[in-house]
Enzyme design. Structure first.
Site, PDB file in Angstrom:
ATOM      1  N   LYS A 115       0.833  -1.212   0.000  1.00  0.00           N
ATOM      2  CA  LYS A 115       0.000   0.000   0.000  1.00  0.00           C
ATOM      3  C   LYS A 115       0.865   1.258   0.000  1.00  0.00           C
ATOM      4  O   LYS A 115       0.544   2.232  -0.675  1.00  0.00           O
ATOM      5  CB  LYS A 115      -0.964  -0.008   1.187  1.00  0.00           C
ATOM      6  CG  LYS A 115      -2.098  -0.995   0.966  1.00  0.00           C
ATOM      7  CD  LYS A 115      -3.056  -1.042   2.128  1.00  0.00           C
ATOM      8  CE  LYS A 115      -4.149  -2.060   1.869  1.00  0.00           C
ATOM      9  NZ  LYS A 115      -4.960  -2.325   3.052  1.00  0.00           N
ATOM     10  N   LYS A 195      -5.314  -7.408 -12.616  1.00  0.00           N
ATOM     11  CA  LYS A 195      -6.327  -7.777 -11.622  1.00  0.00           C
ATOM     12  C   LYS A 195      -7.325  -6.619 -11.470  1.00  0.00           C
ATOM     13  O   LYS A 195      -6.907  -5.465 -11.351  1.00  0.00           O
ATOM     14  CB  LYS A 195      -5.619  -8.040 -10.288  1.00  0.00           C
ATOM     15  CG  LYS A 195      -6.557  -8.342  -9.162  1.00  0.00           C
ATOM     16  CD  LYS A 195      -5.873  -8.289  -7.798  1.00  0.00           C
ATOM     17  CE  LYS A 195      -6.945  -8.397  -6.743  1.00  0.00           C
ATOM     18  NZ  LYS A 195      -6.790  -7.865  -5.490  1.00  0.00           N
ATOM     19  N   LYS A 198     -10.119  -1.385  -7.498  1.00  0.00           N
ATOM     20  CA  LYS A 198     -10.474   0.043  -7.557  1.00  0.00           C
ATOM     21  C   LYS A 198      -9.213   0.894  -7.600  1.00  0.00           C
ATOM     22  O   LYS A 198      -9.220   1.988  -8.135  1.00  0.00           O
ATOM     23  CB  LYS A 198     -11.431   0.450  -6.444  1.00  0.00           C
ATOM     24  CG  LYS A 198     -10.921   0.228  -5.063  1.00  0.00           C
ATOM     25  CD  LYS A 198     -11.992   0.588  -4.063  1.00  0.00           C
ATOM     26  CE  LYS A 198     -11.684   0.062  -2.681  1.00  0.00           C
ATOM     27  NZ  LYS A 198     -11.624  -1.391  -2.558  1.00  0.00           N
TER      28      LYS A 198
HETATM   29  P1  ADP Z   1      -9.803  -3.646  -4.388  1.00  0.00           P
HETATM   30  O1  ADP Z   1      -8.589  -4.351  -4.976  1.00  0.00           O
HETATM   31  O2  ADP Z   1     -10.727  -3.189  -5.448  1.00  0.00           O
HETATM   32  O3  ADP Z   1      -9.423  -2.563  -3.421  1.00  0.00           O
HETATM   33  P2  ADP Z   1     -10.395  -5.115  -1.998  1.00  0.00           P
HETATM   34  O4  ADP Z   1      -8.948  -5.319  -1.706  1.00  0.00           O
HETATM   35  O5  ADP Z   1     -11.189  -4.153  -1.171  1.00  0.00           O
HETATM   36  O6  ADP Z   1     -10.567  -4.740  -3.548  1.00  0.00           O
HETATM   37  O7  ADP Z   1     -11.079  -6.534  -1.967  1.00  0.00           O
HETATM   38  C1  ADP Z   1     -12.216  -6.923  -1.231  1.00  0.00           C
HETATM   39  C2  ADP Z   1     -12.438  -8.409  -1.461  1.00  0.00           C
HETATM   40  O8  ADP Z   1     -12.664  -8.687  -2.863  1.00  0.00           O
HETATM   41  C3  ADP Z   1     -11.218  -9.261  -1.053  1.00  0.00           C
HETATM   42  O9  ADP Z   1     -11.705 -10.435  -0.405  1.00  0.00           O
HETATM   43  C4  ADP Z   1     -10.532  -9.607  -2.360  1.00  0.00           C
HETATM   44  O10 ADP Z   1      -9.876 -10.858  -2.290  1.00  0.00           O
HETATM   45  C5  ADP Z   1     -11.710  -9.634  -3.364  1.00  0.00           C
HETATM   46  N1  ADP Z   1     -11.241  -9.170  -4.696  1.00  0.00           N
HETATM   47  C6  ADP Z   1     -10.898  -7.896  -5.030  1.00  0.00           C
HETATM   48  N2  ADP Z   1     -10.527  -7.793  -6.330  1.00  0.00           N
HETATM   49  C7  ADP Z   1     -10.638  -9.053  -6.847  1.00  0.00           C
HETATM   50  C8  ADP Z   1     -10.410  -9.615  -8.144  1.00  0.00           C
HETATM   51  N3  ADP Z   1      -9.996  -8.862  -9.160  1.00  0.00           N
HETATM   52  N4  ADP Z   1     -10.608 -10.939  -8.309  1.00  0.00           N
HETATM   53  C9  ADP Z   1     -11.045 -11.706  -7.272  1.00  0.00           C
HETATM   54  N5  ADP Z   1     -11.286 -11.246  -6.037  1.00  0.00           N
HETATM   55  C10 ADP Z   1     -11.095  -9.940  -5.801  1.00  0.00           C
END
Ligand code: ADP
Ligand code: TRP
Length: 329
Positions: A115, A195, A198
């Site tokens: 991060k 991947k 957001k």
């Molecule tokens: P972001 O990467 O958008 O910030 P988060 O880290 O808040 O998403 O993820 C919240 C949940 O969604 C976690 O359990 C994460 O493993 C799942 N997740 C996020 N992006 C993906 C993705 N591209 N494919 C599969 N699972 C995902």
């Protein structure tokens, strides 16, 4: 077999609107797992503060996520669904765990390093994020924690911290949780092929529709093959996304068309758009209904918070006693 004596717990951070990666990687499992135990799901708003500093927006995202989960089919009667901030015992336990946690343990945190590398401010909240997450998990005596593979280390920290508190103050104070890493969930690709996240701004929101959704789908990156060229479905981002939505028969039909040539990426994208609209159609309608009654959402969270607090207090009370933390009220 369903075993309602097993406590399942997971949380989601309200740091933005939910996208289809979140749905297939987390939310869908959460909703399905309510059948498999006594499920606790919460919205991790204290965690969101490590990256989001806009009070109005945080409140909005928190209520939005609650609405999203309910619209997507989470039955609040079959689980405990609440906001992290409705359980003050979590921050209380977090402090106690922090006093037992060597700085060197947090220094191993890969999520913190990632991060900071992405440009987030290296504040103490971000550094000790895994301690708060451990408190989230341990305060309900959780048995199983379904999370994505990126959360593996945070789960190890939670087990470690439970052990440290038990060794110091009494064996049965906290329970060792088991991670349930959902390995079979492929990483959902974003519109640029990385991947979906957001933070990369390459996401398709679950509740996008109409023009904004169409624009996203049409901008999924593909190679430069011409309409008549044969194409490889397995390396195509549109096809990877289609796999999440379409039936086996439909997929094999589309794969044949890719290989035969004469089928363009534009055709595949239209197909994808139709599939997304079908898949989330009912949830969108339910969400529109829920939007009309924000009080219902707050009432559901309130009731979930009440249940979660009762459980948390029953775990916290012996910890206060064992650690010598008095309360005069
Ligand atoms: P972001 O990467 O958008 O910030 P988060 O880290 O808040 O998403 O993820 C919240 C949940 O969604 C976690 O359990 C994460 O493993 C799942 N997740 C996020 N992006 C993906 C993705 N591209 N494919 C599969 N699972 C995902
Ligand atoms: N760190 C998790 C994520 O980024 C969210 C979270 C906070 C969580 N507390 C938790 C997940 C407790 C599981 C259990 O997705």
């Amino acid at each position: 077999m369903s075993d309602k004596t097993k406590t399942i717990l997971s949380g989601i951070t309200p740091s933005g609107r939910l996208h289809i990666g979140n749905y297939f990687g987390a939310i869908r499992q959460h909703i399905n797992m309510t059948q498999e135990g006594d499920a606790f799901y919460f919205i991790a708003n204290y965690h969101a503060l490590t990256s989001l500093r806009d009070g109005e927006l945080l409140e909005q995202y928190t209520l939005d996520i609650a609405m999203d989960y309910l619209a997507l089919g989470l039955d609040p009667e079959s689980c405990t669904f609440f906001a992290q901030s409705d359980v003050p015992q979590v921050t209380e336990l977090s402090w106690i765990l922090g006093t037992l946690c060597p700085v060197s343990l947090m220094e191993k945190g890969v999520a913190y390093k990632d991060k900071v590398a992405q440009g987030l401010q290296p504040n103490i909240g971000l550094f000790t994020y895994p301690i708060l997450q451990a408190a989230d998990i341990l305060i309900y005596h959780s048995d199983v924690v379904p999370v994505g593979a990126d959360q593996k280390q945070n789960l190890e920290f939670s087990r470690d911290l439970a052990q440290k508190l038990n060794n110091q103050f009494g064996e049965d104070l906290l329970k060792q949780p088991e991670p349930h890493i959902v390995e079979e969930v492929a990483v959902v690709p974003g519109i640029d092929g990385r991947k979906m996240s957001k933070s990369y701004n390459n996401h398709i929101l679950i509740f996008d529709e109409g023009k904004p959704l169409k624009k996203k789908v049409m901008s999924v990156v593909t190679d430069s093959a011409e309409l008549e060229d044969p194409k490889d479905p397995d390396t195509c981002n549109v096809f990877k996304l289609l796999k999440l939505f379409a039936t086996k028969e439909k997929l094999s039909d589309i794969a044949d068309k890719y290989r035969a040539g004469g089928y363009g990426y534009g055709h595949a994208k239209k197909e994808l758009l139709g599939e997304i609209n079908d898949y989330f159609g009912e949830a969108r309608e339910r969400r529109k209904e829920l939007e009309k009654s924000p009080d219902t959402i707050r009432d559901i969270l309130k009731e979930g918070g009440r249940k979660a607090r009762a459980r948390a207090e029953s775990v916290m009370e012996p910890i206060r006693k064992a650690t010598g933390i008095i309360r005069t009220h």
